[in-house]
Design a protein around this motif. Structure first.
Motif, PDB file in Angstrom:
ATOM      1  N   LEU A  71       0.782  -1.324  -0.076  1.00 50.68           N
ATOM      2  CA  LEU A  71      -0.104   0.019   0.108  1.00 50.68           C
ATOM      3  C   LEU A  71       0.803   1.190  -0.124  1.00 50.68           C
ATOM      4  O   LEU A  71       0.459   1.984  -0.734  1.00 50.68           O
ATOM      5  N   ARG A  72       1.897   1.224   0.743  1.00 56.00           N
ATOM      6  CA  ARG A  72       2.700   2.480   1.003  1.00 56.00           C
ATOM      7  C   ARG A  72       3.613   2.538  -0.488  1.00 56.00           C
ATOM      8  O   ARG A  72       3.678   3.512  -0.764  1.00 56.00           O
ATOM      9  N   ILE A  73       4.009   1.327  -0.990  1.00 56.26           N
ATOM     10  CA  ILE A  73       4.670   1.554  -2.241  1.00 56.26           C
ATOM     11  C   ILE A  73       3.705   2.101  -3.441  1.00 56.26           C
ATOM     12  O   ILE A  73       4.171   2.927  -4.129  1.00 56.26           O
ATOM     13  N   THR A  74       2.561   1.767  -3.250  1.00 56.97           N
ATOM     14  CA  THR A  74       1.628   2.087  -4.352  1.00 56.97           C
ATOM     15  C   THR A  74       1.330   3.624  -4.110  1.00 56.97           C
ATOM     16  O   THR A  74       1.117   4.264  -5.323  1.00 56.97           O
ATOM     17  N   ALA A  75       1.236   4.023  -2.989  1.00 58.54           N
ATOM     18  CA  ALA A  75       0.892   5.491  -2.722  1.00 58.54           C
ATOM     19  C   ALA A  75       2.103   6.033  -3.313  1.00 58.54           C
ATOM     20  O   ALA A  75       2.042   7.271  -3.929  1.00 58.54           O
ATOM     21  N   ILE A  76       3.365   5.673  -3.052  1.00 54.94           N
ATOM     22  CA  ILE A  76       4.524   6.646  -3.693  1.00 54.94           C
ATOM     23  C   ILE A  76       4.506   6.561  -5.126  1.00 54.94           C
ATOM     24  O   ILE A  76       4.771   7.612  -5.538  1.00 54.94           O
ATOM     25  N   PHE A  77       4.312   5.436  -5.571  1.00 53.09           N
ATOM     26  CA  PHE A  77       4.438   5.168  -7.074  1.00 53.09           C
ATOM     27  C   PHE A  77       3.287   6.145  -7.616  1.00 53.09           C
ATOM     28  O   PHE A  77       3.553   6.762  -8.615  1.00 53.09           O
ATOM     29  N   THR A  78       1.955   6.281  -7.054  1.00 53.37           N
ATOM     30  CA  THR A  78       0.977   6.916  -7.839  1.00 53.37           C
ATOM     31  C   THR A  78       1.277   8.310  -7.502  1.00 53.37           C
ATOM     32  O   THR A  78       1.277   9.294  -8.446  1.00 53.37           O
ATOM     33  N   ILE A  79       1.718   8.748  -6.263  1.00 47.53           N
ATOM     34  CA  ILE A  79       1.976  10.358  -6.057  1.00 47.53           C
ATOM     35  C   ILE A  79       3.289  10.630  -7.110  1.00 47.53           C
ATOM     36  O   ILE A  79       3.138  11.895  -7.501  1.00 47.53           O
ATOM     37  N   GLY A  80       4.179  10.074  -7.021  1.00 47.56           N
ATOM     38  CA  GLY A  80       5.366  10.120  -7.754  1.00 47.56           C
ATOM     39  C   GLY A  80       4.969  10.459  -9.452  1.00 47.56           C
ATOM     40  O   GLY A  80       5.325  11.322  -9.864  1.00 47.56           O
ATOM     41  N   CYS A  81       4.054   9.438  -9.664  1.00 47.73           N
ATOM     42  CA  CYS A  81       3.578   9.527 -11.275  1.00 47.73           C
ATOM     43  C   CYS A  81       2.735  10.874 -11.653  1.00 47.73           C
ATOM     44  O   CYS A  81       3.032  11.381 -12.505  1.00 47.73           O
ATOM     45  N   VAL A  82       1.926  11.083 -10.684  1.00 46.33           N
ATOM     46  CA  VAL A  82       1.078  12.415 -10.691  1.00 46.33           C
ATOM     47  C   VAL A  82       1.859  13.566 -10.871  1.00 46.33           C
ATOM     48  O   VAL A  82       1.822  14.669 -11.806  1.00 46.33           O
ATOM     49  N   ILE A  83       2.756  13.764  -9.891  1.00 42.19           N
ATOM     50  CA  ILE A  83       3.353  14.955  -9.996  1.00 42.19           C
ATOM     51  C   ILE A  83       4.638  15.222 -11.008  1.00 42.19           C
ATOM     52  O   ILE A  83       4.507  16.144 -11.739  1.00 42.19           O
ATOM     53  N   ILE A  84       5.239  13.989 -11.401  1.00 45.33           N
ATOM     54  CA  ILE A  84       6.064  14.060 -12.765  1.00 45.33           C
ATOM     55  C   ILE A  84       4.995  14.299 -13.976  1.00 45.33           C
ATOM     56  O   ILE A  84       5.663  15.004 -14.889  1.00 45.33           O
ATOM     57  N   SER A  85       4.135  13.540 -13.890  1.00 45.97           N
ATOM     58  CA  SER A  85       3.332  13.848 -15.339  1.00 45.97           C
ATOM     59  C   SER A  85       2.858  15.075 -15.533  1.00 45.97           C
ATOM     60  O   SER A  85       2.799  15.515 -16.471  1.00 45.97           O
ATOM     61  N   VAL A  86       2.135  15.269 -14.354  1.00 44.18           N
ATOM     62  CA  VAL A  86       1.441  16.631 -14.283  1.00 44.18           C
ATOM     63  C   VAL A  86       2.398  17.873 -14.621  1.00 44.18           C
ATOM     64  O   VAL A  86       2.354  18.610 -15.459  1.00 44.18           O
TER      65      VAL A  86
END
Lengths: 297, 453
Positions: A71-86
């Motif tokens: 869950l923690r890794i998924t959260a980091i992965f998701t937030i990281g992707c959102v920040i970089i992509s946006v």
């Protein structure tokens, strides 16, 4: 009179009823089945023997440190992707929208290539051509300048970031496309007014463009969040969830439980918790999105 | 037309019709086989299937599936009852998933005279029988396989290396007989670029030992052969786990040390045999090798060709089962027959391929398991390295672990090993913590299955 009003009210429902039934069948059935399995002991090797266990699978999942870790890794992965992509999406769209840029259609087409590539193909390509320790482009460049040649996908410290960057590479074009379309709708007068007031490109981006893009940022974010949160194939192709468990996101964890362990009850439990988390996040975002549109209106 | 002529004509017509119908039915039979990739799959697809069709008119279609999808796809099709395949790849560790979907071969074996005793008893127990279907023959072995140790014989025999080893360890440099000796030898041969080895300066680093260490199946397969060599079985006859033995912790700590200090980092990307290229190219001193890799190792383009020594895996000293050599699980696979209308035709094809063409199967698939294979002079002379390889491999098959055929095997033992060694190797948990977790998971799974209270 009352009957006519009632007819008027129900007529619309008749029109959307076929679509509703279809949606209920397509979306609702697997959802219901997944939830049902999550309340049972279901193993692939004995699929037809299904014992009702209530919320036991949920208790086991929440008590499992591996689930919490995923869950923690998924959260980091998701937030990281959102920040970089946006972030990158806005930047690229802003640059593409500049008056000096020629051949915009060609650039746009080029930027879209990663998005149309199958994630698993993108993952394999990045694994062998970009991140590979010996012959990968990144290490070739680094060593050319006398830098180190790390094992990007084999080091726990770098593997997750490598997967985030690769997945963002896949998602940035989507963000760019939406932001570019949004930028073209910003009236030139606003930019003119900014220039008259002495705003440079950065101030123009900060004070004019970003406020205008706020609803689009929310829209793109929710799309990227839902995509990144359930990402499987890109990560699977890159690291298989390793090294150790450093890139084992929830979807890979569910796959391991369901297929490797044959425990479909637990796999569906994990999948259903993913659905609940995503539903809550989506609801929050949609509420915020509507509020933003309301403010804008 | 006389009565006799009429009757003869009718009988002739009927006979012709029946013959044509029979022929048409034979033509209509298509046997479909879900295959694991490898030389044996190529042999089926490229050699045996066309030959069988030529001889009998029965078509055999082999569908080669990616190894990491094979079980999943087969079990999904089996559970769905789609009848997509008549034959499936049989791995004893997976059999629990298919126990309800395959036919008992005993009647076919009796009817068509298949000689079960052609296989060694361990292969029969592992690949033809299962606790999940007691008293039945549920599969035929095609590629039973177990890993062995390979070494660079020329390096081991080099006088400078022998002297250096003697000076450092006080004993002769020989093929390691114990895992502890393997650690010494592997450490001894692990060298950086620029150092010398067997009288030559190295362009690139050389590593002492390697096996696949990739996430999931790679590291699991690699570690579990060490684990079984310690003598543990997973659980005893009462389903009490024996993996709580301290020897499991020792084995894990040994394995992590060996992998981290003597294996190339790239090995953490390997799933199965990929790393043998490094052995072929002179970058490994020893390696754990599954027999399917012997062709790669002995590739004439590499420096290991003709310089490779073969031996059973080392023994784990003080192992708890009194084993006298390293004891990996008997892996590889066989073939089972799904419960489809083609089951008997499928068996006849298998009997023709594996037994009527026993030596040809060995030649084409480069897989050896029967007494006939190991005794065959024709096979031994097939490749220049077979006289060294085959006797050593025959010895490997004398001491192998037979995996328990319970449906939970994959979950509690294979995946249990995956999680255990992943946690220890990555440093997420200590070996003791990971062991406790594994024991609890196994006990809990057995309790859910009703084996224990």
């Amino acid at each position: 009179m009352a009957a006519s009003r009632r007819d008027k009210f129900t007529r619309g429902w008749w029109f959307i009823l076929p679509g509703l039934i279809l949606m209920a069948a397509i979306v609702g059935t697997p959802l219901f089945m997944g939830f049902r399995y999550s309340l049972h002991d279901v193993f692939l090797y004995s699929f037809h023997t299904q014992n009702f266990v209530g919320l036991e699978n949920y208790r086991r999942a929440f008590a499992d440190p591996l689930y919490v870790n995923s869950l923690r890794i998924t959260a980091i992965f998701t937030i990281g992707c959102v920040i970089i992509s946006v972030g990158m999406g806005i930047l690229i769209a802003f640059l593409l929208n500049a008056r000096q840029v020629k051949f915009r259609a060609m650039w746009m087409a080029l930027f879209l290539i990663p998005f149309v590539m199958t994630p698993v193909v993108g993952g394999i390509a990045w694994r062998f051509f970009i991140w590979q320790q010996e012959v990968g482009v990144l290490n070739q460049v680094l060593t050319f300048f006398g830098g180190p040649a790390p094992y990007w996908l084999l080091d726990r410290e770098t593997a997750l970031w490598a997967t985030i960057i690769t997945n963002s590479w896949h998602l940035i074009p989507l963000a760019t496309l939406v932001f570019y379309a949004a930028l073209t709708t910003i009236p030139d007068e606003l930019h003119e007014a900014g220039r008259v007031d002495g705003a440079g490109p950065f101030q123009s981006l900060w004070y004019i463009v970003l406020p205008m893009l706020r609803p689009h940022i929310l829209f793109v974010s929710i799309i990227i969040i839902t995509s990144a949160f359930r990402e499987f194939d890109m990560i699977w192709a890159l690291t298989g969830g390793g090294p150790g468990r450093s890139t084992t996101v929830l979807s890979i964890f569910a796959y391991n439980r369901g297929i490797a362990n044959q425990d479909m009850g637990m796999a569906n439990t994990i999948a259903f918790t993913m659905f609940i988390i995503m539903a809550v996040v989506a609801w929050l975002y949609i509420t915020l999105y509507r509020k933003t549109l309301g403010d804008k209106a | 037309m006389t009565d006799l002529t009429r009757k003869t004509t009718i009988a002739g017509g009927l006979a012709l019709g029946l013959t044509m119908a029979g022929s048409a039915m034979a033509q209509d039979v298509t046997i479909r086989w879900a295959l694991h990739p490898g030389a044996e799959a190529d042999a089926v697809v490229n050699y045996f299937a066309p030959k069988y069709e030529e001889e009998t008119g029965i078509k055999v279609i082999g569908e080669i599936l990616p190894p990491n999808q094979l079980r999943d796809q087969m079990s999904i099709e089996a559970i769905g009852g789609t009848g997509r395949w008549d034959l499936g790849y049989h791995s004893p560790g997976w059999f629990g998933s298919f126990a309800d979907h395959v036919v008992d071969l005993t009647p076919f074996i009796e009817e068509h005279g298949f000689d079960v005793d052609a296989y060694p008893q361990l292969v029969i127990d592992s690949h033809m029988k299962s606790d999940a279907r007691p008293g039945e023959i549920i599969a035929l072995p095609t590629t039973p396989a177990a890993p062995m140790l390979i070494v660079r014989r020329d390096w081991f025999e080099h006088p400078e290396e022998q002297a250096a080893f003697q000076a450092e360890f006080g004993r002769d440099l020989t093929v390691p007989a114990t895992w502890a000796e393997l650690r010494d030898v592997a450490g001894f041969f692990t060298r950086d670029a620029g150092e010398s080895l067997a009288g030559e300066t190295l362009d690139r680093a050389v590593y002492g030992w390697a096996d696949a260490l990739g996430a999931g199946a790679g590291i699991t397969r690699s570690f579990i052969v060490v684990l079984y060599s310690t003598g543990v079985s997973g659980w005893d006859a009462d389903f009490t786990p024996d993996i709580d033995n301290p020897i499991v912790v020792e084995a894990a700590e040994y394995f992590v040390d060996l992998a981290e200090n003597t294996a190339p980092r790239e090995a953490q990307n390997w799933g199965f045999l990929e790393g043998l290229d490094m052995f072929r190219d002179g970058r490994l001193a020893t390696a754990t090798m599954w027999p399917q890799g012997v062709g790669t190792v002995e590739d004439e383009a590499g420096s290991a060709a003709g310089n490779t020594g073969y031996a059973p895996l080392p023994v784990w000293e003080d192992n708890i089962a009194g084993l006298t050599q390293g004891t990996p699980f008997l892996g590889g696979g066989g073939v089972f027959i799904f419960d489809t209308p083609n089951s008997e035709e499928a068996f006849k094809f298998l009997k023709w391929m594996l037994q009527d063409n026993e030596i040809e199967w060995g030649k084409q698939s480069e897989q050896f398991s029967t007494a006939g294979h190991f005794a065959s002079e024709e096979l031994r002379s097939l490749r220049p390295y077979y006289p060294d390889f085959l006797p050593a491999y025959e010895q490997v098959l004398e001491s192998v672990f037979i995996r328990q055929g319970i449906p939970e095997y994959g979950a509690v033992m294979w995946n249990g090993t995956t999680e255990f060694i992943t946690d220890v190797f990555s440093g997420d948990l200590t070996a003791q913590q990971a062991q406790t977790r594994w024991v609890n998971e196994m006990t809990s799974a057995f309790r859910r299955a009703g084996y224990i209270q």
